[in-house]
Design an enzyme around this catalytic site. Structure first.
Site, mmCIF file in Angstrom:
data_model
loop_
_atom_site.group_PDB
_atom_site.id
_atom_site.type_symbol
_atom_site.label_atom_id
_atom_site.label_comp_id
_atom_site.label_asym_id
_atom_site.label_seq_id
_atom_site.Cartn_x
_atom_site.Cartn_y
_atom_site.Cartn_z
ATOM 1 N N CYS A 1 -1.131 -0.390 -9.896
ATOM 2 C CA CYS A 1 -0.544 0.638 -9.027
ATOM 3 C C CYS A 1 0.643 -0.005 -8.311
ATOM 4 O O CYS A 1 1.259 -0.912 -8.855
ATOM 5 C CB CYS A 1 -1.583 1.187 -8.050
ATOM 6 S SG CYS A 1 -2.204 -0.038 -6.877
ATOM 7 N N ARG B 1 -4.910 1.225 -4.998
ATOM 8 C CA ARG B 1 -5.319 2.332 -5.872
ATOM 9 C C ARG B 1 -5.872 1.836 -7.201
ATOM 10 O O ARG B 1 -6.815 2.407 -7.748
ATOM 11 C CB ARG B 1 -4.148 3.291 -6.111
ATOM 12 C CG ARG B 1 -3.842 4.145 -4.891
ATOM 13 C CD ARG B 1 -2.646 5.029 -5.127
ATOM 14 N NE ARG B 1 -1.423 4.234 -5.013
ATOM 15 C CZ ARG B 1 -0.200 4.686 -5.193
ATOM 16 N NH1 ARG B 1 -0.010 5.959 -5.519
ATOM 17 N NH2 ARG B 1 0.852 3.904 -5.050
#
Length: 154
Positions: A114, A119
């Site tokens: 990410c 994330r």
């Protein structure tokens, strides 16, 4: 009185030794059991999600370039600003993320990144729960990737 005192002292010391020995044995067994559980848990985690440095991540995807499952889990607009060549964009914040990863082969390694690592760590956990066996997460995300002058594609 001295004879009785000696007998009571001997009985007390004998019981103390037995009790202490039993406690030590139980403590040793508990420690061994905790060690086995901890080792098992660590090795299971280590086999599922592995965080790789930029150079290791790059080497891995270059070696497996034909069969690599490379996921960029950022938003589509972030992806369009620049991504690692060959990456597929599957936004981890999307309601369809779980459905989308079910199209991948859970037996094959998956490489995920990410922007900075948050994330992708969450995506890796979701993939692990969905049965993926080996997940490689890029440490520091594409931010670390570009900081080391690694190529991106728009």
């Amino acid at each position: 009185m001295t004879f009785t005192f000696r007998i009571l002292t001997s009985v007390f010391l004998g019981c103390s030794v037995l009790l202490l020995g039993a406690c030590m044995d139980n403590a040793t067994k508990a420690s061994e059991m905790n060690s086995e559980v901890s080792t098992s848990t660590i090795s299971e985690q280590a086999n599922s999600i592995v965080v790789l440095t930029v150079s290791d991540f790059n080497s891995a995807i270059q070696q497996n370039n034909q069969n690599v499952q490379l996921l960029d889990v950022r938003t589509p607009s972030e992806f369009s600003d620049g991504h690692i060549e060959g990456a597929v964009n599957l936004d981890v914040n999307s309601n369809s993320f779980v459905r989308a990863i079910q199209t991948l082969d859970p037996a094959m390694p998956v490489y995920v990144y990410c922007r900075s690592g948050g994330r992708s760590a969450r995506a890796a956990k979701i993939m692990e729960q969905e049965g993926f066996k080996t997940i490689f997460d890029l440490e520091g995300g594409i931010t670390a990737w570009t900081a080391q002058d690694m190529p991106t594609k728009k």
